[in-house]
Design an enzyme around this catalytic site. Structure first.
Site, PDB file in Angstrom:
ATOM      1  N   GLY A  14      -5.876 -13.438  16.407  1.00  0.00           N
ATOM      2  CA  GLY A  14      -7.276 -13.360  16.033  1.00  0.00           C
ATOM      3  C   GLY A  14      -7.731 -12.017  15.521  1.00  0.00           C
ATOM      4  O   GLY A  14      -8.897 -11.634  15.691  1.00  0.00           O
ATOM      5  N   ILE A  15      -6.846 -11.270  14.862  1.00  0.00           N
ATOM      6  CA  ILE A  15      -7.206  -9.925  14.400  1.00  0.00           C
ATOM      7  C   ILE A  15      -7.408  -9.838  12.890  1.00  0.00           C
ATOM      8  O   ILE A  15      -7.690  -8.762  12.364  1.00  0.00           O
ATOM      9  CB  ILE A  15      -6.139  -8.891  14.823  1.00  0.00           C
ATOM     10  CG1 ILE A  15      -4.785  -9.232  14.202  1.00  0.00           C
ATOM     11  CG2 ILE A  15      -6.053  -8.788  16.328  1.00  0.00           C
ATOM     12  CD1 ILE A  15      -3.761  -8.141  14.392  1.00  0.00           C
ATOM     13  N   GLY A  16      -7.247 -10.953  12.178  1.00  0.00           N
ATOM     14  CA  GLY A  16      -7.419 -10.933  10.734  1.00  0.00           C
ATOM     15  C   GLY A  16      -6.123 -10.952   9.954  1.00  0.00           C
ATOM     16  O   GLY A  16      -6.096 -10.696   8.745  1.00  0.00           O
ATOM     17  N   LYS A  17      -5.035 -11.276  10.626  1.00  0.00           N
ATOM     18  CA  LYS A  17      -3.712 -11.281   9.995  1.00  0.00           C
ATOM     19  C   LYS A  17      -3.630 -12.286   8.851  1.00  0.00           C
ATOM     20  O   LYS A  17      -3.064 -11.986   7.784  1.00  0.00           O
ATOM     21  CB  LYS A  17      -2.661 -11.585  11.061  1.00  0.00           C
ATOM     22  CG  LYS A  17      -1.236 -11.774  10.574  1.00  0.00           C
ATOM     23  CD  LYS A  17      -0.266 -11.823  11.735  1.00  0.00           C
ATOM     24  CE  LYS A  17      -0.665 -12.840  12.792  1.00  0.00           C
ATOM     25  NZ  LYS A  17      -0.619 -14.224  12.308  1.00  0.00           N
ATOM     26  N   LYS A  34       3.742 -20.017   6.277  1.00  0.00           N
ATOM     27  CA  LYS A  34       3.683 -19.824   7.719  1.00  0.00           C
ATOM     28  C   LYS A  34       4.584 -20.894   8.329  1.00  0.00           C
ATOM     29  O   LYS A  34       4.227 -22.080   8.325  1.00  0.00           O
ATOM     30  CB  LYS A  34       2.258 -19.954   8.252  1.00  0.00           C
ATOM     31  CG  LYS A  34       2.177 -19.700   9.759  1.00  0.00           C
ATOM     32  CD  LYS A  34       0.746 -19.481  10.221  1.00  0.00           C
ATOM     33  CE  LYS A  34       0.725 -19.060  11.690  1.00  0.00           C
ATOM     34  NZ  LYS A  34      -0.617 -18.668  12.142  1.00  0.00           N
ATOM     35  N   ASP A  46      -3.844 -22.501   8.908  1.00  0.00           N
ATOM     36  CA  ASP A  46      -3.849 -21.186   8.257  1.00  0.00           C
ATOM     37  C   ASP A  46      -3.459 -21.309   6.785  1.00  0.00           C
ATOM     38  O   ASP A  46      -3.984 -20.578   5.944  1.00  0.00           O
ATOM     39  CB  ASP A  46      -2.898 -20.236   8.984  1.00  0.00           C
ATOM     40  CG  ASP A  46      -3.454 -19.784  10.324  1.00  0.00           C
ATOM     41  OD1 ASP A  46      -4.670 -19.921  10.543  1.00  0.00           O
ATOM     42  OD2 ASP A  46      -2.669 -19.305  11.159  1.00  0.00           O
ATOM     43  N   GLU A 102       4.242 -15.405   7.168  1.00  0.00           N
ATOM     44  CA  GLU A 102       3.368 -14.975   8.260  1.00  0.00           C
ATOM     45  C   GLU A 102       3.857 -15.498   9.598  1.00  0.00           C
ATOM     46  O   GLU A 102       4.143 -16.687   9.755  1.00  0.00           O
ATOM     47  CB  GLU A 102       1.933 -15.457   8.020  1.00  0.00           C
ATOM     48  CG  GLU A 102       0.976 -14.985   9.094  1.00  0.00           C
ATOM     49  CD  GLU A 102      -0.423 -15.578   8.969  1.00  0.00           C
ATOM     50  OE1 GLU A 102      -1.227 -15.365   9.895  1.00  0.00           O
ATOM     51  OE2 GLU A 102      -0.707 -16.257   7.973  1.00  0.00           O
ATOM     52  N   GLY A 105       0.380 -14.845  15.889  1.00  0.00           N
ATOM     53  CA  GLY A 105      -0.001 -13.915  16.944  1.00  0.00           C
ATOM     54  C   GLY A 105       0.750 -12.601  16.836  1.00  0.00           C
ATOM     55  O   GLY A 105       0.932 -12.045  15.752  1.00  0.00           O
TER      56      GLY A 105
END
Length: 211
Positions: A14-17, A34, A46, A102, A105
Site C-alpha cells: 500500500g505504498i504506491g508501488k 504482475k 493491479d 511487479e 508487497g
C-alpha cells in the site's frame, strides 16, 4: 538478464508501488506483468489499474500467472484458494519491449511456504527498483529490504520514493544503503494518466532506467 527487464518491488504494501510501476512501464513504452495477484478490489486487479494509468495498449499489460481471490500474502491466498503455485509458471515472459515486473508487497512476502519474492527475484536476475514511502518508519523498512536483496545477490538499480518530500530520510536511506536515489513520485490528486505521466517526467530521468 539485461536491462530489458526491470523488477519493481516495495518496502511494504500500500505504498504506491503499482502506481509507480504504471508510470515506469508507460514511460518506457514497455510491457507490465504482475505474476501473482492476491485479492481483487472493487476497481479490479493491479493489472487493470496499470492499464488505466499507464497509457499502454491493453495487450501490453500481460495476464497474471495466478489471480487469487483472497486478499492476503500469496502463499496463504493460494492455500485458501486451493492452488499450488508452480515456480515454472513464474518465468519472465519473453517480450520485445522492456518488461516491468511487479512483486507483491515487500521483498520478503512469501510466494510459498519455502520461498519469498526476493528468492524469485534472485532467480530472475534482473535489476530491482525498490519503491519506498517517505513517511515515518521508512528508513528501517528500506534498509532491511536492501539487506534482504543483497543477501541474495539481487542487483538493485536504486530507490524510488513515493510521498511528500522528507530529505533526511531519503538521503539517509541512499547513503547508508549505498544505493542510487532515482527520484520521488509526489502524491497525485486527482490521479489521472496525464497527471501521472507529467509527475514521472518531472521527477525521474528515464535514462536512469535504460542506460
Amino acid at each position: 538478464m539485461t536491462r530489458q527487464t526491470l523488477i519493481v518491488t516495495g518496502t511494504d504494501t500500500g505504498i504506491g508501488k503499482t502506481v509507480f510501476a504504471a508510470a515506469l512501464a508507460g514511460a518506457l513504452g514497455g510491457h507490465y506483468w504482475k505474476p501473482v495477484q492476491a485479492g481483487i478490489e472493487d476497481d479490479g486487479t493491479d493489472a487493470d489499474r496499470v492499464a488505466r494509468l499507464s497509457g499502454l495498449p491493453r495487450e501490453r499489460v500481460l495476464p497474471e500467472a495466478y489471480c487469487l481471490v483472497t486478499p492476503c500474502s500469496p502463499h496463504l491466498a493460494a492455500e485458501i484458494d486451493g492452488v499450488a503455485i508452480d515456480p515454472a509458471r513464474l518465468a519472465l515472459p519473453q517480450v520485445e519491449s522492456p518488461l516491468v515486473a511487479e512483486g507483491a508487497g515487500g521483498v520478503l512476502v512469501p510466494i510459498s511456504r519455502s520461498e519469498t519474492y526476493a528468492d524469485q527475484f534472485a532467480r530472475w536476475g534482473a535489476p530491482v527498483v525498490l519503491v519506498a514511502r517517505t513517511s515515518l518508519g521508512t528508513i528501517n523498512h528500506s534498509l532491511l529490504s536492501i539487506e534482504a536483496l543483497r543477501a541474495r545477490s539481487v542487483p538493485i538499480l536504486g530507490v524510488a520514493f513515493v510521498g511528500e518530500p522528507v530529505e533526511d530520510s531519503e538521503a539517509t536511506i541512499c547513503a547508508m544503503g549505498q544505493v542510487r536515489r532515482l527520484g520521488r513520485l509526489p502524491v497525485i490528486d486527482p490521479l489521472t494518466p496525464e497527471a501521472l505521466r507529467s509527475a514521472f517526467a518531472a521527477n525521474f530521468k528515464l535514462e536512469d532506467f535504460t542506460a
